[in-house]
Design a protein around this motif. Structure first.
Motif, short mmCIF file in Angstrom:
data_model
loop_
_atom_site.label_atom_id
_atom_site.label_comp_id
_atom_site.label_asym_id
_atom_site.label_seq_id
_atom_site.Cartn_x
_atom_site.Cartn_y
_atom_site.Cartn_z
N ARG B 75 0.88 -1.06 -0.12
CA ARG B 75 -0.18 0.00 0.06
C ARG B 75 0.93 1.29 -0.06
NH1 ARG B 75 -2.41 0.81 5.43
NH2 ARG B 75 -0.54 2.06 5.50
N ASN B 76 1.98 1.21 1.01
CA ASN B 76 2.86 2.46 1.04
C ASN B 76 3.53 2.68 -0.49
OD1 ASN B 76 2.22 2.74 3.81
ND2 ASN B 76 4.28 1.60 4.28
N THR B 77 3.97 1.50 -1.07
CA THR B 77 4.66 1.67 -2.35
C THR B 77 3.62 2.21 -3.44
OG1 THR B 77 5.84 -0.13 -1.91
CG2 THR B 77 6.31 0.66 -4.09
N ALA B 222 9.19 -0.89 10.09
CA ALA B 222 8.86 -1.77 8.88
C ALA B 222 7.39 -1.55 8.23
CB ALA B 222 8.77 -3.25 9.54
N GLU B 223 6.50 -0.82 9.09
CA GLU B 223 5.03 -0.55 8.57
C GLU B 223 5.18 0.49 7.73
OE1 GLU B 223 5.85 -1.03 11.62
OE2 GLU B 223 4.87 0.39 12.91
N ASP B 224 6.19 1.33 7.94
CA ASP B 224 6.05 2.76 6.95
C ASP B 224 7.00 2.25 5.54
OD1 ASP B 224 4.67 3.95 8.73
OD2 ASP B 224 6.39 3.96 9.93
N MET B 225 7.69 1.38 5.65
CA MET B 225 8.62 1.21 4.48
C MET B 225 7.92 0.91 3.20
SD MET B 225 11.59 -1.25 6.18
CE MET B 225 12.70 -0.75 7.18
N THR B 226 8.69 1.17 2.04
CA THR B 226 8.28 0.91 0.71
C THR B 226 8.75 -0.63 0.48
OG1 THR B 226 9.86 1.84 -0.37
CG2 THR B 226 8.08 3.21 -0.25
#
Lengths: 320, 278
Positions: B75-77, B222-226
């Motif tokens: 989702r971030n990516t 980790a949950e903010d990474m792409t």
């Protein structure tokens, strides 16, 4: 926003040479400039560039003359970061590895010339299939392809050493041996850019008129002679462009070194490149003033390399 | 000339052989990645090497996805790439159009400054960009991830070149009909520039999807990474989960591979255009 009011704004009036032949100054102003509208169009870009590019450029120069405290705050230290940098043995290692990587990257260009000339043979079939095969590595994610390359390069059970052992060669631990590791990563860099280089060269090849080849053929020139005496000289502008771009790209290499060798590798100090050196000082040990000095040096090196290439181009680049 | 065409065909045989073998070598890493993603760890590490898995172990994909925040990172990516691409396409087109077609004071000076900044290696600016994003409280956030890439010097330059190549007549016709600059831009010029816009969009999207250094610095949780940073940190923690790593990294590339094969000509010509003008 209406145009007519915008055109009378003060900003539009600023630098205006005296128009001797224009009857009314106001009218002349309106003809020369489009008022505020263009500013509205460039405002987002100028704001973003100002904040995230222009200001950081200025600040980087400043940072390179400072030292960073452990809890924030910077102290002016003059040229101390630079004197420390030039005495740092790590700099020579990083610079040497970067140059080595650039040499490997540039060695990929003759390969691209050869493959592009094959790909552009008249009457060649499956051309778009070949193009897709060679171009695929260009569009993929470095972080995701580096994992399979690490596996292929594995010293104990990698495919490359297995293939080498079949012909009696005992392959090295590719990514754990200084010098070898940089070359191995450079090969992946060539693999990732080959398709792009071939496309650029292909555009150059298509611009070479067919009658030159016909004339060469009438004179009895072989395929190889045609390549050396017709294709390559006429392709030198494209080759020059790729040489400049590849050298700049190579001097900025980071992703592949970080991903394939890794910041926890025991040999990373011997295999690091300039940008990795910059990253490790700036973001792993928070020595940001020192990192800024490395960054400035990188800027100067890239500028110098590009300048030298432009100076040398008149010796070998033929513009039609 | 029958002799000549005969010679051409004969010597194209070399081209087929070289390009065929070369092409296979180019995609071999992807094929091996696919094959290894279905193997057991023992099969990946076996000597002699096996090229194909004993059976298709789809559970490698499931296990791989479940061992790190794959869906959050996907989702971030996606959000990251869409925001940056949309923003760059809009702002670069606007600025590129103004630099190509509008008249305003200091235009050439401003453009020259932008061009000279394009020459500066972006890496140098990271420390300061990080400071700025940190001072806004944007570390580990989407705002921080996208911030420096909302505009693009390269894209502005590329769109300016594109607009310079378009005919002026339609614009003038629009002006005579009383259309304002915004109408002329959005209704007439932007649709005309669609090939350039789509090339820029595709290049930017591919670049964002694989972007590494900036997301690595900004996103530490980790949950903010792409995904690009996520797979690297996953690999760092689980060096030896080869089949899962191969599977997940293939999944990450899948959208780009599909996009590329679907829009092949556009991607190649866009990148070539960008490369030559850049």
């Amino acid at each position: 926003m209406t145009v007519s009011t915008a055109q009378r704004s003060p900003s539009a009036a600023a630098p205006r040479p005296e128009g001797s032949r224009s009857p009314g100054g106001d009218r002349r102003r309106r003809n020369r400039y489009d008022g505020l509208t263009p500013w509205f169009f460039v405002a987002p870009t100028l704001a973003g560039v100002g904040l995230f590019y222009v200001w950081p450029t200025i600040q980087s120069f400043y940072f390179s003359f400072t030292e960073w405290g452990a809890f924030g705050g910077t102290t002016w230290v003059g040229i101390a970061n630079y004197t420390r940098l030039f005495a740092d043995p790590e700099l020579l290692v990083a610079l040497g590895n970067t140059v080595l990587y650039a040499v490997v990257a540039l060695a990929g260009i003759p390969l691209a010339v050869w493959l592009a000339s094959l790909l552009n043979r008249p009457g060649l079939r499956f051309r778009s299939l070949f193009r897709v095969l060679f171009f695929l590595p260009v569009v993929t994610v470095p972080a995701a392809v580096s994992v399979v390359w690490k596996l292929l390069y594995n010293g104990d059970f990698g495919m490359i050493n297995y293939a080498l052992s079949a012909v009696g060669i005992d392959g090295p631990y590719w990514l754990q041996t200084p010098v070898v590791a940089v070359i191995a990563v450079g090969i992946v860099g060539v693999w990732m850019s080959l398709g792009f280089n071939m496309i650029i060269l292909g555009a150059g090849l298509q611009a070479i008129p067919d009658d030159l080849y016909e004339a060469a053929e009438l004179d009895g020139a072989s395929r190889f002679q045609q390549l050396i005496h017709v294709t390559i000289p006429l392709l030198t502008p494209s080759i020059f462009f790729l040489t400049v771009m590849s050298a700049i790209g190579a001097f900025k290499v980071f992703d592949l070194i970080f991903l394939m060798i890794g910041n926890t590798s025991p040999v990373i100090k011997e295999t690091q490149t300039l940008v990795f050196f910059f990253y490790s000082k700036g973001f792993m040990v928070n020595d940001k003033g020192y990192a800024a000095a490395i960054g400035i040096l990188l800027l100067l090196i890239i500028a110098l390399v590009t300048f030298v290439q432009f100076r040398l181009q008149r010796k070998w680049v033929h513009y039609a | 000339m029958p002799s000549r065409s005969g010679r051409r065909q004969e010597s194209n045989l070399v081209a087929y052989i070289v390009l065929g073998i070369g092409g296979l070598m180019m995609i071999f890493p992807f094929l091996y990645q696919l094959s290894a993603s279905f193997m057991t760890n023992a099969e990946v590490q076996s000597i002699p090497k096996q090229l194909l898995p004993g059976e298709l172990r789809w559970e490698n994909y499931v296990n791989g996805i479940n061992s790190f925040p794959f869906w959050e990172q996907l989702r971030n990516t996606t959000v990251f790439s869409i925001i940056r691409t949309t923003s760059q396409v809009l702002f670069c087109s606007m600025a590129g159009y103004a630099f190509a077609r509008m008249r305003f004071p200091l235009k050439n000076v401003t453009f020259a400054v932008l061009l000279s900044i394009l020459m500066i290696p972006g890496e140098l600016l990271l420390i300061s960009q990080y400071q700025i994003v940190q001072s806004f409280g944007w570390l580990n956030s989407m705002a921080g991830l996208v911030a420096p890439g909302m505009v693009s010097l390269f894209g502005t330059f590329m769109m300016r070149q594109f607009f310079l190549g378009l005919p002026k007549e339609l614009e003038e016709a629009g002006r005579i009909d009383g259309a304002g600059p915004a109408t002329i831009f959005f209704r007439i010029m932007l649709p005309l520039a669609l090939p350039g816009v789509s090339a820029l969009a595709v290049i930017t999207f591919i670049e964002c999807w694989g972007a590494f250094l900036w997301p690595l610095i900004v996103a530490t949780r980790a949950e903010d990474m792409t995904l690009a940073v996520g797979i690297a940190s996953f690999t760092g923690e689980h060096q030896t989960f080869y089949p899962q790593i191969m599977g997940v990294s293939l999944l990450i590339m899948l959208p780009m591979i599909v996009l590329f094969i679907a829009l092949q000509r556009r991607v190649i010509s866009g990148l070539a255009f960008a490369g030559m003008k850049g």
